[in-house]
Design a protein around this motif. Structure first.
Motif, PDB file in Angstrom:
ATOM      1  N   LYS A   1       0.831  -1.202   0.000  1.00 53.82           N
ATOM      2  CA  LYS A   1       0.000   0.000   0.000  1.00 53.82           C
ATOM      3  C   LYS A   1       0.867   1.254   0.000  1.00 53.82           C
ATOM      4  CE  LYS A   1      -3.835   2.130   2.474  1.00 53.82           C
ATOM      5  NZ  LYS A   1      -4.854   1.944   3.500  1.00 53.82           N
ATOM      6  N   GLU A   2       1.909   1.266   0.825  1.00 53.92           N
ATOM      7  CA  GLU A   2       2.807   2.424   0.889  1.00 53.92           C
ATOM      8  C   GLU A   2       3.576   2.586  -0.419  1.00 53.92           C
ATOM      9  OE1 GLU A   2       6.685   4.153   3.282  1.00 53.92           O
ATOM     10  OE2 GLU A   2       5.651   2.395   4.094  1.00 53.92           O
ATOM     11  N   LEU A   3       4.076   1.480  -0.961  1.00 53.69           N
ATOM     12  CA  LEU A   3       4.798   1.545  -2.237  1.00 53.69           C
ATOM     13  C   LEU A   3       3.886   2.104  -3.326  1.00 53.69           C
ATOM     14  CD1 LEU A   3       7.332   0.948  -3.955  1.00 53.69           C
ATOM     15  CD2 LEU A   3       6.325  -1.305  -4.419  1.00 53.69           C
ATOM     16  N   ALA A   4       2.660   1.589  -3.396  1.00 51.22           N
ATOM     17  CA  ALA A   4       1.708   2.044  -4.410  1.00 51.22           C
ATOM     18  C   ALA A   4       1.498   3.550  -4.325  1.00 51.22           C
ATOM     19  CB  ALA A   4       0.378   1.302  -4.244  1.00 51.22           C
ATOM     20  N   ALA A   5       1.319   4.056  -3.121  1.00 48.86           N
ATOM     21  CA  ALA A   5       1.098   5.491  -2.933  1.00 48.86           C
ATOM     22  C   ALA A   5       2.321   6.299  -3.351  1.00 48.86           C
ATOM     23  CB  ALA A   5       0.749   5.783  -1.476  1.00 48.86           C
TER      24      ALA A   5
ATOM     25  N   GLY B   1       2.747   6.026  -7.328  1.00 50.44           N
ATOM     26  CA  GLY B   1       1.623   6.465  -8.141  1.00 50.44           C
ATOM     27  C   GLY B   1       0.908   5.360  -8.891  1.00 50.44           C
ATOM     28  N   LEU B   2       0.890   4.154  -8.340  1.00 44.15           N
ATOM     29  CA  LEU B   2       0.134   3.036  -8.915  1.00 44.15           C
ATOM     30  C   LEU B   2      -0.971   2.639  -7.954  1.00 44.15           C
ATOM     31  CD1 LEU B   2       2.793   0.530 -10.333  1.00 44.15           C
ATOM     32  CD2 LEU B   2       1.380   2.129 -11.604  1.00 44.15           C
TER      33      LEU B   2
ATOM     34  N   ASN C   1      -2.460  -2.909  -8.999  1.00 41.81           N
ATOM     35  CA  ASN C   1      -1.364  -3.034  -9.965  1.00 41.81           C
ATOM     36  C   ASN C   1      -0.073  -3.479  -9.299  1.00 41.81           C
ATOM     37  OD1 ASN C   1      -2.793  -2.507 -12.295  1.00 41.81           O
ATOM     38  ND2 ASN C   1      -2.416  -0.308 -12.210  1.00 41.81           N
ATOM     39  N   VAL C   2       0.198  -2.996  -8.099  1.00 41.63           N
ATOM     40  CA  VAL C   2       1.383  -3.452  -7.363  1.00 41.63           C
ATOM     41  C   VAL C   2       1.230  -4.932  -7.042  1.00 41.63           C
ATOM     42  CG1 VAL C   2       2.694  -3.236  -5.214  1.00 41.63           C
ATOM     43  CG2 VAL C   2       1.976  -1.183  -6.443  1.00 41.63           C
ATOM     44  N   SER C   3       0.037  -5.357  -6.671  1.00 40.94           N
ATOM     45  CA  SER C   3      -0.221  -6.765  -6.390  1.00 40.94           C
ATOM     46  C   SER C   3       0.027  -7.629  -7.628  1.00 40.94           C
ATOM     47  CB  SER C   3      -1.654  -6.953  -5.893  1.00 40.94           C
ATOM     48  OG  SER C   3      -1.923  -8.309  -5.655  1.00 40.94           O
TER      49      SER C   3
ATOM     50  N   GLU D   1      11.870   2.444 -12.554  1.00 36.05           N
ATOM     51  CA  GLU D   1      12.741   3.471 -11.967  1.00 36.05           C
ATOM     52  C   GLU D   1      12.164   3.997 -10.657  1.00 36.05           C
ATOM     53  OE1 GLU D   1      14.513   7.922 -12.953  1.00 36.05           O
ATOM     54  OE2 GLU D   1      13.367   6.870 -14.490  1.00 36.05           O
ATOM     55  N   ARG D   2      10.864   4.272 -10.640  1.00 37.94           N
ATOM     56  CA  ARG D   2      10.231   4.777  -9.408  1.00 37.94           C
ATOM     57  C   ARG D   2      10.303   3.736  -8.295  1.00 37.94           C
ATOM     58  NH1 ARG D   2       4.633   7.068 -11.610  1.00 37.94           N
ATOM     59  NH2 ARG D   2       4.950   5.292 -12.935  1.00 37.94           N
TER      60      ARG D   2
END
Length: 79
Positions: free
Chosen positions: A19-23, A26-27, A31-33, A49-50
């Motif tokens: 959840k933190e990575l997604a925020a 910007g995904l 999508n991160v899952s 890169e992000r």
């Protein structure tokens, strides 16, 4: 599939939730899952890169090739 996604490993090493990575990148969490599970056919270099910036890692820390002709890993004994 010969490309292995180790995003879950890097998240665990950095003690970060999806959840933190997604925020931060910007995904959506979904999508991160999908990235974590390897159920994607590609990833934009900008997204990679992000992820690497936030997790302070290299692309090779996240993506691994395990195909028939993959080079031997240094920590594996030679066949």
């Amino acid at each position: 599939m010969p490309i292995i996604v180790n995003l879950d490993v890097m998240l665990a090493r950095r003690k970060m939730r999806s959840k933190e990575l997604a925020a931060r990148i910007g995904l959506t969490e979904q999508n991160v899952s999908l990235l974590k599970s390897g159920k994607v056919k590609g990833i934009r270099f900008e997204t990679l890169e992000r992820i690497c910036t936030v997790l302070q890692c290299q692309p090779g820390d996240i993506l691994e090739y395990e195909g028939e002709h993959a080079p031997a890993r240094l920590d594996e004994p030679a066949a």
